[in-house]
Design an enzyme around this catalytic site. Structure first.
Site, PDB file in Angstrom:
ATOM      1  N   CYS A  97      -1.120  -6.580  -1.224  1.00  0.00           N
ATOM      2  CA  CYS A  97      -0.760  -5.405  -0.109  1.00  0.00           C
ATOM      3  C   CYS A  97      -1.822  -5.278   0.841  1.00  0.00           C
ATOM      4  O   CYS A  97      -1.735  -6.114   1.818  1.00  0.00           O
ATOM      5  CB  CYS A  97      -0.104  -4.058  -1.068  1.00  0.00           C
ATOM      6  N   ARG A 131       8.563   3.598   5.280  1.00  0.00           N
ATOM      7  CA  ARG A 131       7.639   2.860   4.179  1.00  0.00           C
ATOM      8  C   ARG A 131       8.685   2.114   3.033  1.00  0.00           C
ATOM      9  O   ARG A 131       9.715   2.805   2.859  1.00  0.00           O
ATOM     10  CB  ARG A 131       6.773   3.846   3.161  1.00  0.00           C
ATOM     11  N   HIS A 197       2.273  -4.644  -6.540  1.00  0.00           N
ATOM     12  CA  HIS A 197       1.321  -3.713  -7.317  1.00  0.00           C
ATOM     13  C   HIS A 197       1.924  -3.725  -8.614  1.00  0.00           C
ATOM     14  O   HIS A 197       3.055  -4.306  -8.977  1.00  0.00           O
ATOM     15  CB  HIS A 197       1.062  -2.332  -6.910  1.00  0.00           C
TER      16      HIS A 197
HETATM   17  N1  GLN Z   1      -1.814   0.553   4.299  1.00  0.00           N
HETATM   18  C1  GLN Z   1      -0.961  -0.466   4.082  1.00  0.00           C
HETATM   19  C2  GLN Z   1       0.531  -0.238   4.421  1.00  0.00           C
HETATM   20  O1  GLN Z   1       1.054   0.871   4.212  1.00  0.00           O
HETATM   21  C3  GLN Z   1      -0.944  -1.008   2.776  1.00  0.00           C
HETATM   22  C4  GLN Z   1      -0.550  -0.084   1.659  1.00  0.00           C
HETATM   23  C5  GLN Z   1      -0.824  -0.702   0.285  1.00  0.00           C
HETATM   24  O2  GLN Z   1      -1.907  -1.310  -0.135  1.00  0.00           O
HETATM   25  N2  GLN Z   1      -0.257  -0.204  -0.752  1.00  0.00           N
HETATM   26  O3  GLN Z   1       1.463  -1.048   4.683  1.00  0.00           O
END
Ligand code: GLN
Length: 250
Positions: A97, A131, A197
């Protein structure tokens, strides 16, 4: 041959660790030890410079935009060159990520700030206003269509791959790299990048073994890994697939 040693460099362990990313290191270590392979883990954080010849596997987890900013500066100033050198010499990488994003060309956050990457992946990321959150099931390209990968994604970044990268997997459930082209993750030489993850490797032991095998082969030539009883891991994997599929149906 004496006892094999897998030298792992865990990058920014206290800054880049979301949803149990550290569990990937535990899975790698255990799967080595169960086979009589020693796993040596070095923790490198801000200001520590890695020796590119010492490590066969580099791991970096996910992080929020704020942590990514600190890590971005350190990658540019301190570690980037050594990591690129290690990658060019065949070292293995697993980047999750936020770590995946910083190992590409750049990450432009949803606020418009540009965090330059170190270009190990031919990929770039642009943050969106929404998101992507939820369970993911994807079909692993190198698994010959037989292997799925499961995990949990939570990111604003939309990642696109350039011609020197190939996608890691095809999304069955979830969003993956950008929610549009159907791809999840990236493979560039021996570097693997992914949004998954969970942590990733305990529930996807075939990917863990592929990474261990590739990382060891740099020092020891072709390595055949002893078979392990993965019935527990396979049950965890199947449960994650069922959960993701249920959500899609409902
Ligand atoms: N900050 C990054 C995003 O929102 C990665 C987030 C993460 O590693 N879960 O894309």
């Amino acid at each position: 041959m004496g006892r094999m040693v897998l030298r792992i460099c865990h990058l920014y362990p206290e800054l880049m660790n979301i949803y149990g990313d550290r569990g990937n290191i535990i899975a790698l270590k255990r799967r080595c030890e169960w086979r009589g392979i020693e796993a040596e883990i070095s923790l490198l954080s801000l200001e520590d410079k890695p020796d590119p010849r010492l490590y066969d596997l580099f791991f970096i987890g996910g992080g929020q935009d704020r942590e990514q900013e600190m890590v971005c500066h350190d990658l540019q100033k301190v570690k980037g060159e050594a990591l690129r050198e290690a990658h060019a010499a065949g070292a293995c990488f697993l980047a999750i990520c936020g770590g995946y994003q910083l190992l590409g060309h750049y990450f432009r956050t949803w606020k418009g700030e540009v965090l330059p990457g170190i270009g190990i992946f031919d990929a770039w990321t642009v943050g969106g206003e929404t998101r992507f959150i939820g369970n993911v099931v994807a079909e692993w390209e190198d698994g010959g269509g037989r292997r799925t990968l499961v995990g949990f994604e939570n990111h604003s970044g939309r990642t696109r791959l350039g011609p020197h990268s190939r996608p890691l997997a095809r999304v069955k459930v979830g969003h993956g790299n950008n929610g549009e082209d159907g791809w999840e993750g990236c493979r560039c030489g021996n570097a693997f990048g992914t949004y998954l993850h969970g942590s990733l490797l305990p529930k996807n032991p075939w990917l863990a073994d592929e990474i261990i095998r590739l990382a060891l082969s740099r020092r020891y030539g072709e390595v055949e890994l002893e078979h392990l009883d993965d019935s527990l891991e396979e049950r965890a994997h199947a449960a994650a697939v069922r959960r993701a599929a249920g959500k899609r149906g409902g």
